[in-house]
Design a protein around this motif. Structure first.
Motif, PDB file in Angstrom:
ATOM      1  N   ASN A 366       0.821  -1.214   0.000  1.00  0.00           N
ATOM      2  CA  ASN A 366       0.000   0.000   0.000  1.00  0.00           C
ATOM      3  C   ASN A 366       0.853   1.262   0.000  1.00  0.00           C
ATOM      4  OD1 ASN A 366      -2.928   0.399   0.051  1.00  0.00           O
ATOM      5  ND2 ASN A 366      -2.878  -1.341   1.465  1.00  0.00           N
ATOM      6  N   ASN A 370       1.492   3.926  -3.114  1.00  0.00           N
ATOM      7  CA  ASN A 370       1.272   5.373  -2.974  1.00  0.00           C
ATOM      8  C   ASN A 370       2.489   6.137  -3.483  1.00  0.00           C
ATOM      9  OD1 ASN A 370      -1.254   5.209  -1.930  1.00  0.00           O
ATOM     10  ND2 ASN A 370      -0.649   5.534   0.208  1.00  0.00           N
ATOM     11  N   GLN A 373       2.573   6.128  -7.068  1.00  0.00           N
ATOM     12  CA  GLN A 373       1.443   6.932  -7.552  1.00  0.00           C
ATOM     13  C   GLN A 373       1.737   8.427  -7.525  1.00  0.00           C
ATOM     14  OE1 GLN A 373      -1.892   5.358  -5.478  1.00  0.00           O
ATOM     15  NE2 GLN A 373      -3.142   7.174  -5.870  1.00  0.00           N
ATOM     16  N   GLY A 433      -6.551   3.091   1.347  1.00  0.00           N
ATOM     17  CA  GLY A 433      -5.276   2.398   1.562  1.00  0.00           C
ATOM     18  C   GLY A 433      -4.640   2.672   2.915  1.00  0.00           C
TER      19      GLY A 433
HETATM   20 MG   LIG Z   1      -3.067   4.364  -1.701  1.00  0.00          MG
END
Ligand SMILES: [Mg+2]
Ligand SMILES: Nc1ncnc2c1ncn2[C@@H]1O[C@H](COP(=O)(O)OP(=O)(O)OP(=O)(O)O)[C@@H](O)[C@H]1O
Length: 467
Positions: A366, A370, A373, A433
């Protein structure tokens, strides 16, 4: 009956009882003192006359002097026959046999009351009897009776009684006023607590009772304050939970609306045959994506709730941290490279971890996802370290967009996204998340913290205690 009157009555009753008891015992004391001094006086006369050998002229003189005090003197011989004043009639003293016996033994008889004098006249008198003996032989010769009317004693006592009565009336008035104020004071304190209770019943918890730590009423006030405090905090907790629930419903509905609207639009297009043949395949794929998104949303929500309500069991075990992290890096390398990021691992080969293997992977995946991302053409470093007290530390640092302090504060909230416009990217972005990460970390008894500088990057630090 009102508590006020009960209090007044109780206080009044106590004061009255004390007054009455005191009054009566004082009167009794005054009466016995008066009688005793009269008795002493009468014995004094009797002894003085005996000292003068009961000479008739001496008795007569004495009788004359004491006349205005109402004192009378009588002499009886050893056969209980009156010898003075001399009469032709045969008067006897009327004394009982046992009293006569006492006199014979030389015991004076103290104050005796009679309602008639020795001549049978109606008069309340106090009498003392003093025996006397022949000087030469010491034989019982007779006795002398000296009497005085009780009326003089009673007159004195009447004065005392009158004074006492006025004192009593004043005391009653005083007691009434005092008990009124005392009762009023107590009732006021109760009413204070009552009005506070009413306030609370109306939902106003801003109540605080004064407490002087004086008595049980103050103890009650203190307990009351404690109760109000705990009521207040549970009320706040209820409101907080209610707000959260409302927020969650709104957020969940909002999250679901976007994919549902997309699917609905595409279905309508198919229904009215408005989608060109060459686009149909893509439409189905879009719908599939949106459906998966919905499924993921529902699953993650369920997962979150399960973790939150302690419905999942951790299978904790000790495993090699390097191996676990390498596996995750391997998995996510493709994603990282797709956005031009370099994904690096730096971890001692012998670092171990004590955790649920799958849940640990879920946490790190997770956070790394991120990082990927929110970073473009940057570096994402995953580091393993030995911490103090046998702890294992995992750090995930990126060189991405970073966050402001305010954003950092909110990232653990469900559905929180710092930048709302970045929705529906290839990784989902439901805002669940980190909320799940936090729950899982807590469940492990581990800690997670974030350091971030907007525009420079973010570092997540995980600290796992060893077994
Ligand atoms: Mg996330
Ligand atoms: N490494 C990071 N750099 C910058 N911002 C981040 C980083 N990690 C998280 N955030 C911020 O925290 C928010 C919440 O993250 P979280 O993982 O909970 O949700 P999400 O990634 O948006 O959605 P999900 O993970 O559920 O698909 C993100 O939307 C982002 O704004």
């Amino acid at each position: 009956m009102n508590y006020f009157y009960q209090q007044m009555l109780a206080f009044f009753a106590v004061v009255m009882t004390v007054l009455i008891i005191l009054g009566f015992s004082f009167l009794q004391f005054a009466r016995s003192t008066a009688y005793r001094s009269t008795e002493k006086q009468l014995f004094g006369y009797a002894e003085a006359l005996i000292d003068e050998d009961l000479q008739t002229d001496k008795i007569e003189n004495g009788q004359v002097i004491l006349k205005n005090q109402g004192v009378s003197i009588f002499v009886f011989d050893h056969t209980d026959t009156m010898t003075y004043p001399s009469t032709t009639q045969n008067y006897i003293s009327g004394i009982s046999d046992s009293d006569l016996e006492k006199l014979k033994n030389g015991e004076p008889i103290t104050l005796t009351q009679r309602n008639t004098d020795f001549f049978g006249n109606q008069i309340n008198t106090a009498i003392v009897y003093q025996p006397f003996f022949t000087q030469s032989t010491g034989d019982f010769y007779g006795f002398i009776a000296v009497s005085a009317p009780i009326s003089t004693i009673e007159a004195n006592l009447k004065d005392i009684r009158n004074n006492l009565f006025s004192a009593f009336i004043f005391s009653v008035l005083g007691a009434t006023v005092a008990s009124y104020f005392f009762a009023k004071f107590q009732v006021n304190r109760i009413n204070r607590i009552r009005s506070a209770t009413h306030k609370i019943a109306k939902g106003d918890f801003n109540v605080h009772l004064e407490n002087k730590e004086m008595d049980e009423f103050d103890d009650l006030a203190a307990d009351f304050n404690t109760m109000v405090d705990s009521l207040k905090s549970s009320q706040e907790e209820i409101e907080r939970l209610e707000n959260r629930r409302r927020q969650f419903m709104a957020d969940a509905a909002h999250e679901m609306r976007t994919p549902l609207t997309t699917i609905n639009g595409l279905l309508e297009g198919i229904e009215h045959d408005m989608i060109p043949e060459n686009q149909k395949q893509r439409s189905v794929q879009l719908m599939q994506n949106e459906t998966r998104r919905l499924i993921r949303l529902v699953n993650e929500n369920l997962d979150y709730e399960k973790i939150r309500s302690n419905q999942i069991n951790l299978q904790k075990q000790t495993f090699n941290a390097f191996d676990a992290l390498e596996m995750i890096i391997e998995q996510l390398k493709g994603k990282a490279e797709a956005s031009g990021n370099e994904l690096l691992l730096n971890c001692p080969k012998d670092l171990t971890l004590f955790a649920d293997y799958d849940r640990f992977s879920q946490i790190v995946v997770n956070i790394v996802q991120n990082a990927i991302q929110f970073t473009e053409n940057g570096k994402i470093k995953v580091t393993g370290e030995f911490g103090e007290n046998n702890e294992s530390i995992i750090k995930i640092a990126d060189s991405g967009i970073g966050m402001t302090a305010e954003e950092v504060e909110n990232i653990w909230e469900r559905y929180y996204k710092a930048d709302i416009s970045r929705k529906n990217t290839k990784y989902g972005e439901s805002g669940l998340g980190l909320a799940i990460v936090q729950q899982l970390v807590n469940l492990h008894g581990a800690r997670v913290s974030v350091e971030s500088i907007a525009g420079e990057g973010t570092t997540f630090t995980l600290v796992f205690p060893l077994e």
